[in-house]
Design a protein around this motif. Structure first.
Motif, PDB file in Angstrom:
ATOM      1  N   UNK A   1       0.842  -1.202   0.000  1.00 20.59           N
ATOM      2  CA  UNK A   1       0.000   0.000   0.000  1.00 20.59           C
ATOM      3  C   UNK A   1       0.878   1.254   0.000  1.00 20.59           C
ATOM      4  N   UNK A   2       1.834   1.276  -0.899  1.00 18.41           N
ATOM      5  CA  UNK A   2       2.734   2.415  -1.024  1.00 18.41           C
ATOM      6  C   UNK A   2       1.952   3.673  -1.397  1.00 18.41           C
ATOM      7  N   UNK A   3       2.319   4.785  -0.771  1.00 19.41           N
ATOM      8  CA  UNK A   3       1.659   6.042  -1.125  1.00 19.41           C
ATOM      9  C   UNK A   3       2.689   7.018  -1.678  1.00 19.41           C
ATOM     10  N   UNK A   4       3.331   7.836  -0.821  1.00 22.90           N
ATOM     11  CA  UNK A   4       4.267   8.821  -1.328  1.00 22.90           C
ATOM     12  C   UNK A   4       5.672   8.287  -1.529  1.00 22.90           C
ATOM     13  N   UNK A   5       6.426   8.924  -2.444  1.00 22.46           N
ATOM     14  CA  UNK A   5       7.825   8.570  -2.695  1.00 22.46           C
ATOM     15  C   UNK A   5       8.635   9.856  -2.819  1.00 22.46           C
ATOM     16  N   UNK A   6       9.951   9.756  -2.545  1.00 22.41           N
ATOM     17  CA  UNK A   6      10.813  10.931  -2.634  1.00 22.41           C
ATOM     18  C   UNK A   6      12.259  10.502  -2.796  1.00 22.41           C
TER      19      UNK A   6
ATOM     20  N   UNK B   1      15.419   5.303  -2.954  1.00 22.76           N
ATOM     21  CA  UNK B   1      14.050   5.817  -2.946  1.00 22.76           C
ATOM     22  C   UNK B   1      13.526   5.751  -1.519  1.00 22.76           C
ATOM     23  N   UNK B   2      12.926   6.837  -1.068  1.00 27.11           N
ATOM     24  CA  UNK B   2      12.278   6.882   0.237  1.00 27.11           C
ATOM     25  C   UNK B   2      10.771   6.825   0.012  1.00 27.11           C
ATOM     26  N   UNK B   3      10.086   6.014   0.808  1.00 19.39           N
ATOM     27  CA  UNK B   3       8.662   5.788   0.571  1.00 19.39           C
ATOM     28  C   UNK B   3       7.906   5.685   1.891  1.00 19.39           C
ATOM     29  N   UNK B   4       6.612   5.853   1.775  1.00 19.86           N
ATOM     30  CA  UNK B   4       5.714   5.747   2.920  1.00 19.86           C
ATOM     31  C   UNK B   4       4.543   4.869   2.505  1.00 19.86           C
ATOM     32  N   UNK B   5       3.969   4.117   3.446  1.00 14.11           N
ATOM     33  CA  UNK B   5       2.689   3.479   3.145  1.00 14.11           C
ATOM     34  C   UNK B   5       1.625   4.132   4.017  1.00 14.11           C
ATOM     35  N   UNK B   6       0.359   3.866   3.694  1.00 17.23           N
ATOM     36  CA  UNK B   6      -0.689   4.635   4.365  1.00 17.23           C
ATOM     37  C   UNK B   6      -1.230   3.952   5.620  1.00 17.23           C
ATOM     38  N   UNK B   7      -0.411   3.098   6.239  1.00 17.76           N
ATOM     39  CA  UNK B   7      -0.873   2.432   7.451  1.00 17.76           C
ATOM     40  C   UNK B   7       0.117   2.528   8.606  1.00 17.76           C
ATOM     41  N   UNK B   8       1.418   2.507   8.291  1.00 17.21           N
ATOM     42  CA  UNK B   8       2.427   2.432   9.341  1.00 17.21           C
ATOM     43  C   UNK B   8       3.231   3.719   9.444  1.00 17.21           C
TER      44      UNK B   8
ATOM     45  N   UNK C   1      -1.187   4.971  11.335  1.00 18.84           N
ATOM     46  CA  UNK C   1      -2.033   6.087  10.927  1.00 18.84           C
ATOM     47  C   UNK C   1      -2.106   6.180   9.417  1.00 18.84           C
ATOM     48  N   UNK C   2      -2.877   7.141   8.949  1.00 12.06           N
ATOM     49  CA  UNK C   2      -3.088   7.312   7.509  1.00 12.06           C
ATOM     50  C   UNK C   2      -2.074   8.318   6.964  1.00 12.06           C
ATOM     51  N   UNK C   3      -0.867   7.822   6.633  1.00 15.64           N
ATOM     52  CA  UNK C   3       0.200   8.676   6.128  1.00 15.64           C
ATOM     53  C   UNK C   3       0.187   8.656   4.599  1.00 15.64           C
ATOM     54  N   UNK C   4       0.338   9.832   3.994  1.00 17.06           N
ATOM     55  CA  UNK C   4       0.087   9.932   2.562  1.00 17.06           C
ATOM     56  C   UNK C   4       1.293  10.328   1.708  1.00 17.06           C
TER      57      UNK C   4
END
Length: 292
Positions: free
Chosen positions: A57-62, A71-78, A100-103
């Protein structure tokens, strides 16, 4: 029998006309794609990097501006910031918060910044991203108006953070998409709001159902144009530095399952992350910038 033959002939003719119209429509779109802003990228031929289960459930990348190999990434659950080498399925992560819901995630001025869907920001030193647990985490609440947020980008050249609304009260009519510029420093503050005129999207795509609802944004380092994606509308738009829409492109569902994150590396290659589902793996798609 004669009536049957006439009916069959009519159906075949209509089918041929339909195919011809569809072919002309595709040729028109292909021509537009080959001569417009996105002529620098072939959106039909990406290099695909399938995500490990932790980033389904990958969301943002940077990227960190100094390097493009991680690549740095966030998912919308952890509450974790993940880091990966391109096409290396093993991931490492730094835990900074509760579930939480991280975007979205971005990196600027030696700090990692994470956006939560309610507009809260979490920031910690980039040097701490190599540890399993982050100790120096700062949470910033109530900086932005109440709403739902998904897209964020930090421009460290002008020391500003840009955040886009997915659904905010200011956009109740769906005719605009609101955003906010946050000045980065010891004390973060909103310096100026801005809006994207959704009518500008309609000129290219036609009807935009229930507003644009962006899920990610990034600035092209070579042109300073904004590239903004919407998972809800399966759409990529390009604006100038003043948020005036220059082009809009539909994203095909078979390639872009759920486009949530977008980023550029330092040489101008484009990356779009897609959340997975029961049938599709989460992934990051890389579109190499074509030489002029």
């Amino acid at each position: 029998m004669r009536k049957v033959l006439l009916l069959t002939s009519l159906l075949i003719s209509l089918s041929l006309v339909g195919c011809e119209l569809k072919k002309k429509g595709k040729e028109k779109q292909d021509k537009k794609n080959s001569t417009g802003i996105l002529a620098n990228f072939d959106l039909n031929k990406p290099e695909k990097f399938n995500m490990p289960e932790s980033l389904q459930e990958i969301s943002g990348i940077a990227f960190n501006d100094e390097k493009s190999d991680t690549i740095y990434a966030i998912n919308d659950e952890e509450g974790k910031v993940f880091r990966l080498g391109w096409n290396v399925p093993k991931q490492l992560h730094a835990k900074f918060g509760k579930q939480g819901d991280y975007e979205d995630v971005t990196i600027a001025n030696g700090h990692v910044i994470v956006l939560k869907s309610n507009g809260s920001l979490f920031t910690f030193p980039f040097s701490d991203a190599i540890y399993d647990e982050v100790d120096q985490v700062r949470e910033i609440r109530a900086l932005l108006p109440k709403g739902e947020y998904e897209g964020m980008f930090a421009d460290q050249f002008n020391n500003q953070l840009y955040v886009l609304c997915k659904k905010c009260d200011a956009d109740y009519s769906w005719n605009t998409t609101s955003g906010y510029v946050i000045e980065l420093g010891d004390s973060l503050y909103v310096s100026s709001p801005f809006q994207i005129d959704v009518a500008g999207i309609k000129e290219y795509k036609g009807k935009v159902k229930e507003g644009f609802r962006p899920s990610g944004l990034a600035k092209n380092p070579l042109s300073n144009e904004w590239f903004i994606i919407s998972a809800s509308n399966k759409l990529l738009i390009v604006t100038d530095s003043k948020w005036k829409i220059k082009e809009a492109f539909p994203l095909t569902g078979n390639l872009f399952n759920q486009p949530e994150g977008i980023a550029f590396d330092k040489i101008g290659n484009l990356y779009i992350s897609n959340e997975g589902d029961d049938l599709t793996l989460g992934n990051i798609l890389k579109f190499e910038r074509k030489p002029k």
